[in-house]
Design a protein around this motif. Sequence first.
Motif, PDB file in Angstrom:
ATOM      1  N   GLY A 611       0.817  -1.216   0.000  1.00 39.38           N
ATOM      2  CA  GLY A 611       0.000   0.000   0.000  1.00 39.38           C
ATOM      3  C   GLY A 611       0.850   1.265   0.000  1.00 39.38           C
ATOM      4  O   GLY A 611       0.508   2.262  -0.654  1.00 39.38           O
ATOM      5  N   ARG A 612       1.980   1.249   0.720  1.00 33.04           N
ATOM      6  CA  ARG A 612       2.867   2.410   0.725  1.00 33.04           C
ATOM      7  C   ARG A 612       3.436   2.660  -0.674  1.00 33.04           C
ATOM      8  O   ARG A 612       3.511   3.809  -1.136  1.00 33.04           O
ATOM      9  N   LEU A 613       3.830   1.583  -1.360  1.00 30.21           N
ATOM     10  CA  LEU A 613       4.360   1.738  -2.715  1.00 30.21           C
ATOM     11  C   LEU A 613       3.290   2.278  -3.659  1.00 30.21           C
ATOM     12  O   LEU A 613       3.572   3.139  -4.508  1.00 30.21           O
ATOM     13  N   HIS A 614       2.049   1.790  -3.510  1.00 24.24           N
ATOM     14  CA  HIS A 614       0.974   2.274  -4.377  1.00 24.24           C
ATOM     15  C   HIS A 614       0.729   3.762  -4.163  1.00 24.24           C
ATOM     16  O   HIS A 614       0.481   4.519  -5.133  1.00 24.24           O
ATOM     17  N   ARG A 615       0.804   4.215  -2.926  1.00 28.38           N
ATOM     18  CA  ARG A 615       0.614   5.644  -2.683  1.00 28.38           C
ATOM     19  C   ARG A 615       1.740   6.470  -3.318  1.00 28.38           C
ATOM     20  O   ARG A 615       1.505   7.569  -3.851  1.00 28.38           O
ATOM     21  N   GLN A 618       0.984   6.608  -7.030  1.00 29.89           N
ATOM     22  CA  GLN A 618      -0.103   7.539  -7.333  1.00 29.89           C
ATOM     23  C   GLN A 618       0.383   8.981  -7.250  1.00 29.89           C
ATOM     24  O   GLN A 618      -0.034   9.849  -8.037  1.00 29.89           O
ATOM     25  N   ALA A 619       1.283   9.235  -6.279  1.00 24.62           N
ATOM     26  CA  ALA A 619       1.846  10.585  -6.196  1.00 24.62           C
ATOM     27  C   ALA A 619       2.702  10.915  -7.413  1.00 24.62           C
ATOM     28  O   ALA A 619       2.854  12.090  -7.790  1.00 24.62           O
ATOM     29  N   ALA A 620       3.274   9.851  -8.059  1.00 22.38           N
ATOM     30  CA  ALA A 620       4.099  10.049  -9.257  1.00 22.38           C
ATOM     31  C   ALA A 620       3.276  10.049 -10.526  1.00 22.38           C
ATOM     32  O   ALA A 620       3.839  10.027 -11.635  1.00 22.38           O
ATOM     33  N   GLY A 621       1.955  10.045 -10.395  1.00 23.30           N
ATOM     34  CA  GLY A 621       1.104  10.120 -11.563  1.00 23.30           C
ATOM     35  C   GLY A 621       0.712   8.784 -12.148  1.00 23.30           C
ATOM     36  O   GLY A 621       0.144   8.735 -13.249  1.00 23.30           O
ATOM     37  N   VAL A 622       1.012   7.685 -11.480  1.00 21.69           N
ATOM     38  CA  VAL A 622       0.651   6.354 -11.955  1.00 21.69           C
ATOM     39  C   VAL A 622      -0.623   5.921 -11.227  1.00 21.69           C
ATOM     40  O   VAL A 622      -0.674   5.926  -9.987  1.00 21.69           O
ATOM     41  N   ASP A 623      -1.665   5.573 -11.986  1.00 18.98           N
ATOM     42  CA  ASP A 623      -2.954   5.195 -11.385  1.00 18.98           C
ATOM     43  C   ASP A 623      -2.888   3.747 -10.871  1.00 18.98           C
ATOM     44  O   ASP A 623      -3.495   2.828 -11.440  1.00 18.98           O
ATOM     45  N   ALA A 624      -2.128   3.509  -9.806  1.00 17.72           N
ATOM     46  CA  ALA A 624      -1.942   2.162  -9.241  1.00 17.72           C
ATOM     47  C   ALA A 624      -3.135   1.801  -8.362  1.00 17.72           C
ATOM     48  O   ALA A 624      -3.514   2.573  -7.466  1.00 17.72           O
TER      49      ALA A 624
END
Length: 690
Positions: A611-615, A618-624
């Motif tokens: 979950g931390r990696l997904h956040r 998402q902050a880098a513009g990737v819709d994970a």
Amino acid sequence: MSSAAPVVTSPANPLRTRLGAWRQWPRDMRDTLFQLVVIGWTVMPHLSHLPLWCGALTALVLAWRVQLALSSGPLPGRWKVMAVLAVAVGLTLWTERTLLGKEAGVTLLVVLMALKTLELRARRDAMVVFFLGFFLVLTHCLYSQSLLTALAMLVSTWGLLTALVLANMPVGKPPLWRAARVAARSALLGLPLMAALFMLFPRFGPLWGLPQDSGGRTGLSGTLRLGGMADLANDESIAFRVRFDGLEPPPEALYFRGPVLSRFDGIEWRPSIFANQRYPQRPPDLRTAGAPVHYEMMIEPIRLALLPLLEATPADTASAPQLPDWMPWLGNDLQWHTDRLVGERLRLRAVGYTRFSHGQQIEPHELDLMRRLPAGSNPRTVAWAQQMRAQLGPVDARTLAATLHAHIRQADYVYTLQPGAYGSDAVDEFWLDRRQGFCEHFATAFVVVMRAAGVPARVVTGYQGAEPPDADGFRVVRQSHAHAWAEYWIEGEGWQRADPTAAVAPERVRASRPLQPRPGLVAGAFNTMSPALASQIRRAWELLDSRWNQWVMGYSRTRQFDLLKRLGVHQPDWADLARALVLLLAVAASAGAIWAWVDRHRQDPWQRLQGRLHRRLQAAGVDAQPHHPPRTLATMVRQRHGQAGEPLAQALETLDRQRYAPGGQRLPDRHWWAQASRLAAGLAPPTGLR
């Protein structure tokens, strides 16, 4: 030119192949066979007290189900199962005469358990088998509550829990040891609550007084026939345990009184017609002397309405045994009677005296009964006694008894467990001809001679002697300690004990050494190799069994109240016990609720790091999203960041190979997650540029 003969190979046996490759069995086959083994183990202790047809039918059904599992054959149709059930119901009705009650109920339960294995088509059927198995485990307590039974039930419960865990692990092929470990851990987690409920749950007499471990052996009988006591000498089972507090009597004073027999028909001795009166016509005429002997007893089920207490135990409040829910009383014959058969294990404390006198105030008509002999029975012994009395002249009963003891010592009598069969005039044959017998032969002949000489006399049966104390101080008294002695009456002094066995075998009385039966083949070989080891193993096991009886089977309502006293309750009663139980259940329920709440909010560390990696992505513009696998995330990173996101994309592809490639099960460590999070954070634009 001849051609070589073709080599003919026999087809491989599929059953043997499956048995040889058990580690490669399909999961359904392995789990089914494991469940059948557990069921067979659970049913096995019941076979000793169930009809023979029930054991045979259960074994056939389980073997049939094993064959179907190994051959992967189809399960039988419902009509076949119903036909077998109808046969079982008919046989139960034929053997038990009813379909209700303990025996019939357990018989049908065992059959239903076996038949249900033929319907294991769904998980629901497996659950029915599991809980039928748990109920079948409980039914063992209806027959035995011994330590061996408890250990067998523990193994059965562990096996059933393991099978239940396997049924709730539907994915893959989890090893048996892993399911067994989960089952053991779950049982251990519930152990504190189980122990607390055991200590506080109210004890009710009928519920907690189920029949225990009689094993078909009754020990002493209410009557005596020559040869019956010798049969008991071959029985090494425990009759009771006794522990002395302070003063300990010598072995020759350890007489534990059982049935008192005064009526003789020439073959069998029976109690007096006044022996079983609930309230004696007069209080027992007992006078004690010397120091009191305080003792504690644990009596096994003897199936007689009596207590084999130390001779003599008075009936006053300070000495009499205290037994809740029982009404023991002391008869005029100095025998302790009970209001019902002793069919359960009893624990009591009492005070006895080894020096005493009783029977000074006996009624004349009772004395006449103690002189009677059946007409025409044992005529030669009667004539011998009358001739001896005439030769001695006017002597008292004590002199007559001493003369008989001297005769036994001087006439080459033999004390043996195998005297052989005697005829109708058994006392004549023993006393005057063969002179070989066990304690009941000597006691019976002594009483017959005394009665023929005009002296009131009777036979007393019970136990004499005890083994050395164990680590807890308890002395074991076995059925092989069963003994018969005599009593004769002297005017002004009452009944006097006379043990003619001591005249021919003094070690039997003075050293508590009963005759040992001839050992069997296995026991004889074992004793030859190590004479002391067998005795040590037996004493160690009996010590464990004694502690089991004391702390588990002997845990009564009195000890529950004692526990509340130690916890600070001044005068505990049922209301205090109920309040303690409710408080315990409330605390357990609260602890369970808190645990469930914590477990619900507890997250797997792997998912937390993911979950931390997904956040960060998402902050880098990737819709994970949580459902995206690592390979999809790598593609999305390349599309969004191109060459700058290549290191992170390669790391995600490495994760995908480790997790999902053939043979790949290893998950990355925390170092990998930290590195991937840093790479994702490096792709995110500064906060002010978002």
